[in-house]
Scaffold this motif. Structure first.
Motif, mmCIF file in Angstrom:
data_model
loop_
_atom_site.group_PDB
_atom_site.id
_atom_site.type_symbol
_atom_site.label_atom_id
_atom_site.label_comp_id
_atom_site.label_asym_id
_atom_site.label_seq_id
_atom_site.Cartn_x
_atom_site.Cartn_y
_atom_site.Cartn_z
ATOM 1 N N LEU A 21 0.834 -1.205 0.000
ATOM 2 C CA LEU A 21 0.000 0.000 0.000
ATOM 3 C C LEU A 21 0.870 1.258 0.000
ATOM 4 N N ALA A 22 1.944 1.214 0.773
ATOM 5 C CA ALA A 22 2.838 2.375 0.814
ATOM 6 C C ALA A 22 3.391 2.673 -0.579
ATOM 7 N N LEU A 23 3.816 1.607 -1.281
ATOM 8 C CA LEU A 23 4.320 1.800 -2.646
ATOM 9 C C LEU A 23 3.222 2.334 -3.557
ATOM 10 N N ILE A 24 2.034 1.737 -3.417
ATOM 11 C CA ILE A 24 0.924 2.129 -4.284
ATOM 12 C C ILE A 24 0.583 3.605 -4.089
ATOM 13 N N LEU A 25 0.514 4.028 -2.839
ATOM 14 C CA LEU A 25 0.150 5.418 -2.558
ATOM 15 C C LEU A 25 1.191 6.380 -3.132
ATOM 16 N N THR A 26 2.451 6.074 -2.899
ATOM 17 C CA THR A 26 3.502 6.972 -3.379
ATOM 18 C C THR A 26 3.544 7.028 -4.905
ATOM 19 N N TYR A 27 3.562 5.863 -5.512
ATOM 20 C CA TYR A 27 3.707 5.843 -6.968
ATOM 21 C C TYR A 27 2.474 6.394 -7.678
ATOM 22 N N SER A 28 1.291 6.211 -7.073
ATOM 23 C CA SER A 28 0.085 6.754 -7.705
ATOM 24 C C SER A 28 0.189 8.267 -7.862
ATOM 25 N N ALA A 29 0.819 8.907 -6.881
ATOM 26 C CA ALA A 29 0.946 10.367 -6.958
ATOM 27 C C ALA A 29 1.765 10.761 -8.185
ATOM 28 N N TYR A 30 2.865 10.040 -8.423
ATOM 29 C CA TYR A 30 3.693 10.354 -9.591
ATOM 30 C C TYR A 30 2.971 10.013 -10.889
ATOM 31 N N VAL A 31 2.357 8.825 -10.891
ATOM 32 C CA VAL A 31 1.671 8.372 -12.104
ATOM 33 C C VAL A 31 0.498 9.311 -12.427
ATOM 34 N N ALA A 32 -0.175 9.806 -11.367
ATOM 35 C CA ALA A 32 -1.279 10.751 -11.588
ATOM 36 C C ALA A 32 -0.774 11.992 -12.309
ATOM 37 N N GLU A 33 0.383 12.479 -11.915
ATOM 38 C CA GLU A 33 0.943 13.667 -12.569
ATOM 39 C C GLU A 33 1.277 13.374 -14.021
ATOM 40 N N ILE A 34 1.762 12.160 -14.285
ATOM 41 C CA ILE A 34 2.057 11.790 -15.677
ATOM 42 C C ILE A 34 0.771 11.759 -16.500
ATOM 43 N N PHE A 35 -0.267 11.141 -15.941
ATOM 44 C CA PHE A 35 -1.543 11.094 -16.661
ATOM 45 C C PHE A 35 -2.075 12.505 -16.908
ATOM 46 N N ARG A 36 -1.910 13.354 -15.888
ATOM 47 C CA ARG A 36 -2.430 14.707 -16.035
ATOM 48 C C ARG A 36 -1.704 15.467 -17.145
ATOM 49 N N SER A 37 -0.392 15.266 -17.202
ATOM 50 C CA SER A 37 0.344 15.926 -18.288
ATOM 51 C C SER A 37 -0.135 15.393 -19.633
ATOM 52 N N GLY A 38 -0.489 14.095 -19.671
ATOM 53 C CA GLY A 38 -1.024 13.517 -20.902
ATOM 54 C C GLY A 38 -2.360 14.154 -21.273
ATOM 55 N N ILE A 39 -3.224 14.313 -20.276
ATOM 56 C CA ILE A 39 -4.538 14.912 -20.512
ATOM 57 C C ILE A 39 -4.370 16.337 -21.037
ATOM 58 N N GLU A 40 -3.432 17.060 -20.433
ATOM 59 C CA GLU A 40 -3.252 18.450 -20.848
ATOM 60 C C GLU A 40 -2.589 18.570 -22.215
ATOM 61 N N SER A 41 -1.921 17.491 -22.634
ATOM 62 C CA SER A 41 -1.250 17.559 -23.939
ATOM 63 C C SER A 41 -2.222 17.370 -25.100
#
Lengths: 287, 243
Positions: free
Chosen positions: A162-182
């Motif tokens: 869960l600790a890994l999931i929570l941390t990495y989701s934050a980074y992956v969310a930012e990647i997805f968001r940059s994709g959405i904005e692109s």
């Protein structure tokens, strides 16, 4: 062939037909470059092979880090322990992808009633990108089982993952968001002009394109995750790093760590090459 | 009665006022062409009609009903007004067919099977029956633009807006897209076009509006505008085009 060939071009007519002047020049240049590169690499390797063993502590280092007997003895067991790393990776990665995507979408909601979601997404990414992974692993991995939960809910596997999931989701969310904005605003205009709702526009038009666009960036996150699974060794699970530590104490030798490193490399190097390949292909497609 | 009426429409982006009080009436089955230099407000005006941009002041009436009322849900209105863009804006991850099916399926909740007959007919009518399963990047610009028109028509709009739809095309592909417009014109579709194709506008439009700096300086039947423009700006604009 011709009556007055330009100097140098007509030395042999049939060769000129297969290879232009530029091509033969480039081939010569390439050969030269390869030779130079091979020569300089060889020189560096030779220097390392000759110079490193001249260091005063080399004999001791060789014995404790590159011990063949220890290597053979520990390799099978370490490889076995590595399957636990793979397992933790295998269930964390999909969870990260889903959670990351959800958070990215939450950050994009416009409706005022849903503002709490948006606020949550912002706070979430700020917090989990701001804390070192190892700290999150400790806090969650020790903290939550500390609540005195019954088996199996006190397992470090669950809370470590869960600790890994929570941390990495934050980074992956930012990647997805940059994709959405692109995705260009005109795609949204086109969807809206057809009478599609905001959510349908996101779901059928924006997200499918955005997700595809960030696959290579997410591949890089997966590679980092694969390595960070080893951090769970600090809270209990006997995966490869902890197993190597056990061997180190048992055999008073550091070679198991080198074995563990090699096993990681065997997975991460091909994965990195694959991600690079995806990225290069995407760059080609978009140019 | 007029299908679409604009009354004193103003629109600005920050300090930049793009429409300065535009009055326009589009009768049912009419074709209106907006002409004028780039930056004169043609595209913005079209985007306002489709509620893609909210207007600052004035009113827009569709069948006599004010659709520019702030707070009105724009979705059902947009379904009645089709729009085609200069840059096609097809969805690149879908086949031509799926581009066309998406909105009717999601908005009208019709099944793929129920739509197939009608949609296949549209593709056939505009000469693209053999391109339905192609992706946008496998189509020429002219074909992409025709798919975009089909996509808008599949929603059975009551009025169509065209925003310089031939401006991004190679010259040899302009004709095939204009032919589609001719066809729609013959079928009695109500249309508003922003265009630089003066020959086409003159041939088919009922009304030409010349826009300059966010105002309609002059409007009337094509012959009047092109042969005997009244306003100096109109004369200068047309002269530059023919020069």
């Amino acid at each position: 062939m011709s009556d007055s060939p330009p100097a140098g071009a007509g030395s042999s007519g049939d060769r000129a037909a297969t290879l232009t002047r530029r091509q033969s020049y480039e081939r010569r240049a390439r050969r030269r470059a390869t030779l130079v590169a091979a020569g300089s690499t060889l020189a560096v390797v030779l220097a390392l092979v000759i110079l490193v063993p001249l260091a005063p502590g080399w004999e001791a280092v060789r014995k404790s880090f590159f011990n063949g007997a220890v290597f053979r003895e520990t390799f099978p067991k370490l490889l076995e322990a590595f399957t636990l790393d793979l397992l933790i990776f295998a269930w964390s990665a999909p969870a990260i992808a889903i959670l990351g995507l959800l958070i990215a979408v939450c950050r994009d909601v416009r409706a005022p009633a849903l503002y709490p979601l948006r606020l949550f997404a912002i706070v979430y990414t700020d917090i989990f990108r701001g804390i070192p992974v190892i700290l999150v692993v400790y806090l969650i991995g020790f903290g939550i089982p500390g609540l005195g939960l019954p088996r199996p809910w006190n397992s470090p596997y669950i809370w470590g993952s869960l600790a890994l999931i929570l941390t990495y989701s934050a980074y992956v969310a930012e990647i997805f968001r940059s994709g959405i904005e692109s995705i260009h605003a005109s795609q949204r205009s086109a969807a809206m002009s057809l009478g599609l709702s905001q959510s349908d526009t996101m779901r059928f038009v924006i997200l499918p394109q955005a997700i595809r666009r960030v696959v290579p960036a997410n591949m890089n996150m997966l590679i980092a995750l694969q390595k960070d699974v080893a951090l769970l060794s600090f809270i209990g699970p006997v995966e490869i790093l902890r197993q190597a530590g056990v061997y180190k104490s048992l055999l008073a030798n550091f070679t198991p760590y080198v074995v563990a490193a090699l096993i990681f490399l065997a997975v991460t190097v091909p994965a990195t090459r694959f991600a690079d390949h995806l990225m290069a292909r995407q760059a080609r497609q978009r140019s | 009665m007029s299908k679409l009426v604009l009354e004193k429409v103003t629109k600005s982006f920050g300090d930049n006022t793009v429409c300065r009080g535009i009055d326009l009436a589009v009768a049912d089955g009419q074709m209106v062409c907006l002409i004028g230099a780039s930056g004169s407000g043609k595209s913005t005006l079209l985007r306002c009609m489709n509620l893609l941009e909210p207007i600052d002041d004035g009113r827009i009436l569709l069948d006599g009903i004010d659709i520019s009322e702030p707070g009105l849900n724009p979705q059902p209105i947009r379904q009645r007004i089709g729009m085609v863009f200069q840059s096609f804006n097809l969805f690149p991850h879908m086949t031509a067919l799926d581009n066309v099916l998406l909105a009717p399926r999601r908005v009208h909740r019709k099944s793929r099977d129920a739509l197939m007959g009608e949609v296949t007919d549209l593709f056939r009518r505009f000469g693209l029956a053999d391109r339905m399963t192609h992706y946008p990047d496998q189509l020429s610009g002219g074909q992409q633009q025709r798919v975009a028109i089909i996509r808008a028509l599949a929603m059975r709009p009551e009025i169509m807006l065209f925003d310089e739809i031939t401006s991004a095309l190679d010259p040899e592909l302009v004709g095939e897209v204009l032919d589609v417009l001719r066809q729609l014109r013959a079928e009695g579709m109500t249309m508003v076009l922003a265009t630089h194709e003066m020959g086409f506008a003159r041939e088919l439009a009922d009304t030409i509006c010349f826009l300059h700096e966010g105002r309609i300086l002059e409007q009337g039947p094509p012959d009047a505008i092109f042969s005997a423009p009244q306003h100096d700006r109109t004369k200068a604009f047309l002269r530059r085009l023919t020069a």
